[in-house]
Every structure is written in structure tokens, then in C-alpha cells.
Scaffold this active site. Structure first.
Site, short mmCIF file in Angstrom:
data_model
loop_
_atom_site.label_atom_id
_atom_site.label_comp_id
_atom_site.label_asym_id
_atom_site.label_seq_id
_atom_site.Cartn_x
_atom_site.Cartn_y
_atom_site.Cartn_z
N SER A 80 -2.94 -4.29 9.15
CA SER A 80 -2.07 -3.68 10.16
C SER A 80 -2.23 -4.42 11.48
O SER A 80 -3.33 -4.91 11.77
CB SER A 80 -2.48 -2.22 10.36
N TYR A 127 -8.25 4.70 11.92
CA TYR A 127 -7.33 3.82 11.20
C TYR A 127 -7.58 2.35 11.54
O TYR A 127 -7.76 1.50 10.66
CB TYR A 127 -5.89 4.19 11.52
N1 LIG Z 1 4.00 2.19 7.43
C1 LIG Z 1 3.57 1.36 8.35
O1 LIG Z 1 4.07 1.31 9.50
C2 LIG Z 1 2.44 0.41 8.03
C3 LIG Z 1 2.17 -0.62 8.93
C4 LIG Z 1 1.12 -1.48 8.66
C5 LIG Z 1 0.35 -1.33 7.51
N2 LIG Z 1 0.64 -0.30 6.67
C6 LIG Z 1 -0.23 -0.18 5.48
O2 LIG Z 1 0.57 -0.34 4.33
C7 LIG Z 1 0.02 0.44 3.25
C8 LIG Z 1 1.10 1.33 2.66
O3 LIG Z 1 1.47 2.23 3.66
P1 LIG Z 1 2.81 3.11 3.60
O4 LIG Z 1 3.35 3.14 4.97
O5 LIG Z 1 3.67 2.66 2.48
O6 LIG Z 1 2.19 4.55 3.35
P2 LIG Z 1 2.49 5.72 2.32
O7 LIG Z 1 3.94 5.81 2.04
O8 LIG Z 1 1.77 6.90 2.85
O9 LIG Z 1 1.77 5.19 0.99
C9 LIG Z 1 0.38 5.18 0.90
C10 LIG Z 1 0.01 4.97 -0.54
O10 LIG Z 1 -1.40 4.97 -0.68
C11 LIG Z 1 -1.76 5.85 -1.73
N3 LIG Z 1 -3.09 6.40 -1.50
C12 LIG Z 1 -3.54 7.07 -0.42
N4 LIG Z 1 -4.83 7.44 -0.60
C13 LIG Z 1 -5.20 6.98 -1.83
C14 LIG Z 1 -6.39 7.04 -2.59
N5 LIG Z 1 -7.49 7.66 -2.15
N6 LIG Z 1 -6.41 6.46 -3.81
C15 LIG Z 1 -5.29 5.84 -4.29
N7 LIG Z 1 -4.13 5.73 -3.61
C16 LIG Z 1 -4.09 6.31 -2.40
C17 LIG Z 1 -0.68 6.93 -1.71
O11 LIG Z 1 -0.56 7.56 -2.95
P3 LIG Z 1 -1.23 8.98 -3.33
O12 LIG Z 1 -1.13 9.86 -2.12
O13 LIG Z 1 -0.42 9.38 -4.49
O14 LIG Z 1 -2.64 8.67 -3.70
C18 LIG Z 1 0.55 6.07 -1.46
O15 LIG Z 1 1.00 5.50 -2.66
C19 LIG Z 1 -1.17 1.21 3.84
O16 LIG Z 1 -2.37 0.53 3.58
C20 LIG Z 1 -0.87 1.19 5.34
O17 LIG Z 1 -2.05 1.30 6.10
C21 LIG Z 1 1.66 0.57 6.88
#
Ligand SMILES: NC(=O)c1ccc[n+]([C@@H]2O[C@H](COP(=O)([O-])OP(=O)(O)OC[C@H]3O[C@@H](n4cnc5c(N)ncnc54)[C@H](OP(=O)(O)O)[C@@H]3O)[C@@H](O)[C@H]2O)c1
Length: 276
Positions: A152, A165
Site C-alpha cells: 500500500s 494498517y
Molecule cells: N482497496 C484499496 O484501496 C487498497 C489499496 C492498497 C492496497 N490494498 C490491499 O489490497 C488487498 C486487497 O484489498 P481489497 O481492497 O480488495 O479488500 P477486500 O475487498 O476487503 O478484500 C480483502 C480480502 O482478504 C481476505 N481476507 C481478509 N482476512 C483474511 C484472513 N484472515 N485469511 C484469508 N483471507 C482473508 C478477504 O476474504 P475473507 O473475508 O473471506 O477472508 C478478502 O478476500 C489488501 O491486502 C489491501 O490491504 C487495498
């Protein structure tokens, strides 16, 4: 609706954590559309089943909790032997959670909870995948496999409320950079720095998210970076936010002295408001 292509000899086998939602879900669909086989991990087995139905035989549910060390050490054993991967061409460690810290409440439990997923979850995925990645690295004609971590831009410079985070993302970034030093040239280790992406993780955010991308677009850019002939050690998008935050990181006096106080929403502990 993504089209699905039947696997071919050129198909690759990937493991994706965080596949049930947001960026991960779009990555799975785009990889299936390219004819690849993708092992899908997240805790929500139902969501993974629903996703897998979009490309039966290509998208393979592999539910797990990435923060559960024991479960992750045997994660592929939940599959029937004939379905277990004999090698992996790539792992995208995308599982993540986001919790904010709001002073005066500073709970170690919050930081620990986030670190268990965003840092130790990546360590667990790498430990489980490494032998399978090394097998692909030794197989002629498969190209160099990779580990990619969804980091991130919050690690570029510190943000308010990001104690949990941001710190966990910084730890995973250091871990992967260090792993790259030890893995050598067998396996590429890539750090991906997305800006804001519209997903369930950011849906609760009540602050401006400049240059925010859709999950579909973010996934497209992740794959564009990973599919490059010479895979970069790290890449970020969108360039606008990357540029602004790199500049901010280069000007700490301005960032911490001028900009941060304007972004902060909770009274500082030394401010009058805090003493009320
Ligand atoms: N959205 C943004 O602006 C952004 C920006 C930079 C980086 N990111 C990073 O990109 C990645 C994806 O984020 P997203 O925005 O797509 O978020 P999201 O829609 O909330 O997806 C998060 C995913 O992680 C899984 N997860 C959470 N806890 C888990 C655990 N203990 N074991 C296994 N799976 C787990 C969730 O599935 P379950 O709940 O089913 O387990 C879900 O599939 C993350 O690492 C986030 O930090 C996001």
C-alpha cells in the site's frame, strides 16, 4: 462479465489469497479469462465457491485463514491429491484487513489483529508456496515464477490512524524485500503499491480518496505489471498519487508539520481539546 478460456499448455497455475472480494476477486476472473488455473483463498468458503462457478475447473476454492500458521502449513492438503498443485507459477498475497486507530484509544490488540493478516498472513503464504514455486523454477520452459505482495502507498509516509494498517504493510514490504535477497534469481519477488481502490475495504472510508480506481482496473494494472517480460521489483499505481506521496515523503517537515495537522481528525494528546 469476464469470458473464460480453456486451459492450454501455456496455462499457468497461480495461488491467490484474498480472492473472495475486491481486487483479489477481479484478479481471479482476469486470470481465468487468460486461461490460467487459480487456487482461490480467503475465509469465506461460500464466496469462493460462487466465484469458482464462474470458471469450473479453472478457479479452485482453497478456503483458509492466512493468519492460522498450522492451517496454512497444510493448506493444499484440503484438496483431493489429484487436484493439489504440483507446482505454482505465481502467488499473489492479497489477503488483507484494515482497521484504523482513533486516539485516545490505542489498543495493541488492534495492531496485532491487523498484523496477523497483513504481515504474518504473507509470511504464511510464502512459506506454504515456496517449495511449489521452486518446482516451477526448475521446470524447463515455464519462465520464472513470482511472489507478489499487495502492499500500500500508506507505507511511503505516515498517515494518521494508520498505526495498525500502515505498520503491518511496512513489515510485509520489508519481509518481501529481504526474502528477495535470499531467494536469489529463481523466483521473482514483487511489491505492488496500489493507491485507493473502490472495494469493501475502502467502502467505510469517510475521507477523500483521490484518484480512486475500480477493483477491475486495479486488477488489470496488477497483472500488467506482473506480466512484464522483466518483472519489476516493485510498481505502483496510479502515478499521480505515487508522485504526490513520494514528494511528501521527501519533505517530512512539510508533511508532519503542515499537512498532517490538517488531515488529523482526533485531537492530539497535547491539544486543549484532549484535556477537556
Ligand atoms: N482497496 C484499496 O484501496 C487498497 C489499496 C492498497 C492496497 N490494498 C490491499 O489490497 C488487498 C486487497 O484489498 P481489497 O481492497 O480488495 O479488500 P477486500 O475487498 O476487503 O478484500 C480483502 C480480502 O482478504 C481476505 N481476507 C481478509 N482476512 C483474511 C484472513 N484472515 N485469511 C484469508 N483471507 C482473508 C478477504 O476474504 P475473507 O473475508 O473471506 O477472508 C478478502 O478476500 C489488501 O491486502 C489491501 O490491504 C487495498
Amino acid at each position: 462479465m469476464h469470458t473464460v478460456n480453456t486451459p492450454t499448455p501455456a496455462s499457468r497455475q497461480y495461488w491467490l489469497t484474498g480472492a473472495s472480494s475486491g481486487i483479489g476477486r477481479e484478479l481471479a476472473l482476469q486470470l481465468a479469462a487468460r486461461g490460467h488455473i487459480v487456487y482461490l483463498s480467503a475465509r469465506s468458503a461460500d464466496a469462493l465457491q460462487t466465484l469458482a462457478a464462474e470458471a469450473p475447473g479453472q478457479l479452485i476454492p482453497l478456503p483458509c485463514d492466512v493468519s492460522d500458521d498450522a492451517q496454512m502449513a497444510r493448506v493444499f492438503e484440503q484438496l483431493p491429491p489429484e487436484q493439489r498443485p504440483q507446482w505454482l507459477d505465481g502467488v499473489i498475497a492479497g489477503a488483507g484487513v484494515c482497521e484504523y486507530v482513533d486516539l485516545p484509544v490505542l489498543e495493541t490488540a488492534t495492531c496485532r489483529r491487523v498484523a496477523e493478516v497483513n504481515y504474518f498472513g504473507v509470511v504464511n503464504a510464502c512459506a506454504a508456496a515456496l517449495p511449489l514455486l521452486q518446482r516451477a523454477a526448475q521446470a524447463p520452459g515455464r519462465g520464472r515464477p513470482f511472489i507478489a505482495g499487495l502492499c500500500s502507498m500508506s507505507v511511503y509516509t505516515a498517515f494518521p490512524r494508520a498505526e495498525a494498517y500502515g505498520a503491518a504493510k511496512a513489515a510485509m514490504a520489508y519481509f518481501l524485500d529481504s526474502l528477495r535477497c535470499d531467494i536469489g534469481r529463481q523466483v521473482d519477488v514483487c511489491l505492488v503499491y496500489p493507491g485507493f481502490v473502490a472495494t469493501p475495504m475502502t467502502a467505510p472510508n469517510d475521507f477523500p480518496m483521490p484518484f480512486c480506481l475500480s477493483a477491475d482496473e486495479a486488477a488489470r494494472r496488477v497483472l500488467a505489471g506482473l506480466e512484464k517480460a522483466r518483472r519489476p521489483r516493485a510498481f505502483a499505481f496510479p502515478w499521480q498519487l505515487h508522485g504526490i506521496l513520494k514528494l511528501a515523503a521527501a519533505l517530512p517537515g512539510l508533511w508532519y508539520g503542515v499537512i498532517m495537522p490538517r488531515m488529523r481528525r482526533t485531537p492530539t494528546l497535547d491539544s486543549k481539546e484532549a484535556s477537556r
